[in-house]
Enzyme design. Sequence first.
Site, PDB file in Angstrom:
ATOM      1  N   ARG A 150       5.331  -0.580   3.470  1.00  0.00           N
ATOM      2  CA  ARG A 150       6.235  -0.197   4.558  1.00  0.00           C
ATOM      3  C   ARG A 150       5.532   0.658   5.612  1.00  0.00           C
ATOM      4  NH1 ARG A 150      11.009  -0.103   6.645  1.00  0.00           N
ATOM      5  NH2 ARG A 150      12.036   1.800   7.350  1.00  0.00           N
ATOM      6  N   ILE A 151       4.694   1.589   5.184  1.00  0.00           N
ATOM      7  CA  ILE A 151       4.010   2.442   6.169  1.00  0.00           C
ATOM      8  C   ILE A 151       3.044   1.615   7.005  1.00  0.00           C
ATOM      9  CG2 ILE A 151       2.444   4.387   6.477  1.00  0.00           C
ATOM     10  CD1 ILE A 151       3.675   5.631   3.961  1.00  0.00           C
ATOM     11  N   ASP A 171      -4.572  -6.774   2.660  1.00  0.00           N
ATOM     12  CA  ASP A 171      -3.862  -6.336   1.460  1.00  0.00           C
ATOM     13  C   ASP A 171      -3.753  -7.532   0.533  1.00  0.00           C
ATOM     14  OD1 ASP A 171      -2.072  -5.551  -0.562  1.00  0.00           O
ATOM     15  OD2 ASP A 171      -1.075  -4.129   0.780  1.00  0.00           O
ATOM     16  N   ALA A 235      -3.243   8.272   4.281  1.00  0.00           N
ATOM     17  CA  ALA A 235      -2.880   7.767   2.955  1.00  0.00           C
ATOM     18  C   ALA A 235      -3.098   8.839   1.900  1.00  0.00           C
ATOM     19  CB  ALA A 235      -3.695   6.501   2.645  1.00  0.00           C
ATOM     20  N   ARG A 236      -4.247   8.822   1.245  1.00  0.00           N
ATOM     21  CA  ARG A 236      -4.648   9.821   0.267  1.00  0.00           C
ATOM     22  C   ARG A 236      -6.120  10.137   0.479  1.00  0.00           C
ATOM     23  NH1 ARG A 236      -0.057  10.780  -0.365  1.00  0.00           N
ATOM     24  NH2 ARG A 236       1.147  11.050  -2.289  1.00  0.00           N
ATOM     25  N   ASP A 260      -5.332  13.133   7.866  1.00  0.00           N
ATOM     26  CA  ASP A 260      -4.149  13.870   7.427  1.00  0.00           C
ATOM     27  C   ASP A 260      -4.133  14.041   5.912  1.00  0.00           C
ATOM     28  OD1 ASP A 260      -1.525  15.103   7.916  1.00  0.00           O
ATOM     29  OD2 ASP A 260      -0.717  13.352   6.865  1.00  0.00           O
ATOM     30  N   GLU A 265      -6.307  19.730  -1.310  1.00  0.00           N
ATOM     31  CA  GLU A 265      -5.204  20.151  -0.451  1.00  0.00           C
ATOM     32  C   GLU A 265      -4.585  21.434  -0.984  1.00  0.00           C
ATOM     33  OE1 GLU A 265      -2.578  16.770  -0.082  1.00  0.00           O
ATOM     34  OE2 GLU A 265      -3.948  15.760   1.321  1.00  0.00           O
ATOM     35  N   HIS A 286      -1.897  17.134   5.880  1.00  0.00           N
ATOM     36  CA  HIS A 286      -0.997  16.233   5.145  1.00  0.00           C
ATOM     37  C   HIS A 286       0.459  16.498   5.529  1.00  0.00           C
ATOM     38  CE1 HIS A 286      -1.037  13.534   1.330  1.00  0.00           C
ATOM     39  NE2 HIS A 286      -0.234  13.076   2.274  1.00  0.00           N
ATOM     40  N   GLY A 288       2.637  14.162   6.756  1.00  0.00           N
ATOM     41  CA  GLY A 288       3.451  12.956   6.838  1.00  0.00           C
ATOM     42  C   GLY A 288       4.889  13.148   6.398  1.00  0.00           C
TER      43      GLY A 288
END
Length: 320
Positions: A150-151, A171, A235-236, A260, A265, A286, A288
Amino acid sequence: MSGVVALDTFDPEGTQYMRQTFPDVIEPGHSSHSSWPEHAVGLFVAKSKVTADLIRQTKELKFIVRHGAGYDNIDAEACREKGVILCNLPGISALNVAEVALALVGACSKNLVEVSRQMRAGERLNKKFKSLYSATLLTEKTFGIIGGGRIGQLTAKKYIGAFDGKILMYDPYIPTDGTTPWSLIPHERVNSIEELAPRVDVLSLHVPLLPTTKDLITLPIMKSMKPTAILINVARGGVVNEEDLWSALRGGVIASAGVDAWVSEPPIKGVYGDVLELENLVMSPHIGGSPAEIQRATCISMVDHMKGMIDGKPPRDRVT
């Protein structure tokens, strides 16, 4: 007693809803909070680490709901082995994450952070300054999307709407039979990251952190990209090999990066040192899922997920 434990603190309004739904919820600061493996039936988790050892110690645990889409701080395999149902909350923060990606790519392409720094320092900027001369156009450029969830979908739409961008998407898990929302998004599917990277002006990452996605982007991939390319990671942190990224930015392998998501973190100076001074790095900690409206909606959804399972309804958004 419901046996519900909140490992972390959450949005104030969402927390009120949690307390109304589970009046005996055990929150941080409660005398029984640290002994949750002894009595927890349901667990609300945001940033806390839920390791395999902790899960194996549990005596009554049946359900975990992760506050957000990512769940790499929870040992999913241990949940599976123990028979604990793990659910996440995908999609709620998706729109804001896509907006963050759009903001980062804009700031990178126009060198906005460095220009702002120079102005605050009293420098009189003109076209001879690299920070101005190296700014680039985004209109009609090629945007690579890695991760078609979705993102990724929302971000692709924003790149198209804002910049009339051409979208390349990778993907391997998204069907190509026209049954997904991608059938309505103008794009080209590619078969590998190696095929994607050299063709894009912006490489945008939208995948979870899994064993298969850790260090997905390394220095060899970045060396295959255009020297004018921008890398966006919302993302990560572990999806990109960070040391490789810092090396690529210092060496001009790519033009800039908008980050981000971080391995460590919050991303503090004591961990990252002079990385945070890189002129071609645009940073956010981060954010989001940060807006209050996102936090509130996520907390309410988290509570509803748990209430449904405790009431015997089928779990939603089940991971294990």
